[in-house]
Design an enzyme around this catalytic site. Sequence first.
Site, mmCIF file in Angstrom:
data_model
loop_
_atom_site.group_PDB
_atom_site.id
_atom_site.type_symbol
_atom_site.label_atom_id
_atom_site.label_comp_id
_atom_site.label_asym_id
_atom_site.label_seq_id
_atom_site.Cartn_x
_atom_site.Cartn_y
_atom_site.Cartn_z
ATOM 1 N N GLY A 43 35.455 -13.000 -47.072
ATOM 2 C CA GLY A 43 35.548 -12.540 -48.451
ATOM 3 C C GLY A 43 36.651 -11.501 -48.561
ATOM 4 N N GLN A 48 41.609 -4.868 -51.979
ATOM 5 C CA GLN A 48 42.069 -5.046 -50.596
ATOM 6 C C GLN A 48 43.438 -5.711 -50.536
ATOM 7 O OE1 GLN A 48 38.208 -6.994 -49.255
ATOM 8 N NE2 GLN A 48 38.825 -5.863 -47.435
ATOM 9 N N CYS A 88 34.888 -4.749 -41.886
ATOM 10 C CA CYS A 88 35.710 -4.918 -43.083
ATOM 11 C C CYS A 88 37.160 -5.083 -42.651
ATOM 12 C CB CYS A 88 35.556 -3.679 -43.969
ATOM 13 S SG CYS A 88 36.582 -3.717 -45.453
ATOM 14 N N LEU A 89 37.853 -6.048 -43.233
ATOM 15 C CA LEU A 89 39.263 -6.263 -42.876
ATOM 16 C C LEU A 89 40.078 -4.999 -43.095
ATOM 17 C CD1 LEU A 89 39.829 -9.786 -44.502
ATOM 18 C CD2 LEU A 89 39.641 -9.287 -42.057
ATOM 19 N N HIS A 130 28.956 -6.325 -50.302
ATOM 20 C CA HIS A 130 30.132 -5.682 -49.697
ATOM 21 C C HIS A 130 31.343 -5.790 -50.635
ATOM 22 C CE1 HIS A 130 32.620 -4.790 -45.946
ATOM 23 N NE2 HIS A 130 33.542 -5.179 -46.805
ATOM 24 N N GLU A 131 31.587 -6.991 -51.153
ATOM 25 C CA GLU A 131 32.786 -7.202 -51.989
ATOM 26 C C GLU A 131 32.663 -6.482 -53.330
ATOM 27 O OE1 GLU A 131 35.198 -8.151 -50.421
ATOM 28 O OE2 GLU A 131 34.256 -9.264 -48.805
ATOM 29 N N HIS A 134 33.510 -2.979 -53.048
ATOM 30 C CA HIS A 134 34.966 -2.780 -53.044
ATOM 31 C C HIS A 134 35.495 -2.601 -54.472
ATOM 32 C CE1 HIS A 134 36.551 -3.050 -49.009
ATOM 33 N NE2 HIS A 134 35.935 -4.188 -48.745
HETATM 34 ZN ZN ZN Z 1 35.565 -5.061 -46.931
#
Ligand code: ZN
Length: 161
Positions: A43, A48, A88-89, A130-131, A134
């Site tokens: 995701g 991001q 998380c990326l 999570h998303e 963000h």
């Molecule tokens: Zn993340």
Amino acid sequence: MNLKIYPDPVLRRRAASLRRVTDADLQRLRGMLELMYELGGIGLAGPQAGWSARAVVMDTDGRGEGERIFINPKIIESDGMAEDQEGCLSLPGIRSTVVRAEKVVVVAYAEDGKRLEIDAEGLQARAWQHEIDHLNGVLFIDKLPAAAQMNIRHRLKELSS
Ligand code: ZN
């Protein structure tokens, strides 16, 4: 498009709703999907990719099927409690256990404006929470208990330097 890494300030900004999806937005959304697959994520949220908009791309089973682009997603119901490892990326090198709801119901819009209602549980429910965090400038590290915060302090400092 490239990935924004902590402590990039865009990750802390509350993203704006999209009132309509322009061709430029569609291009950004496709770019986000590409970036997500390139990085091996499940995701990715607008911020991001440096885009402070309430847009999420997601493919929790990696099959590239069905809807993968979601506009203005919102959790309308959540239930239960689940603990699992998360990363998380935008926070490379950090994984920690995060407590989240076990199930969520998400309302979002597809790129063509179609209203979607998604019943998610397990990994998918976790990914949604999570998303959507963000989109509100919240990172998973904010949800950790004090002891776990201490453990990652060094790594956060490295990322900040
Ligand atoms: Zn993340």
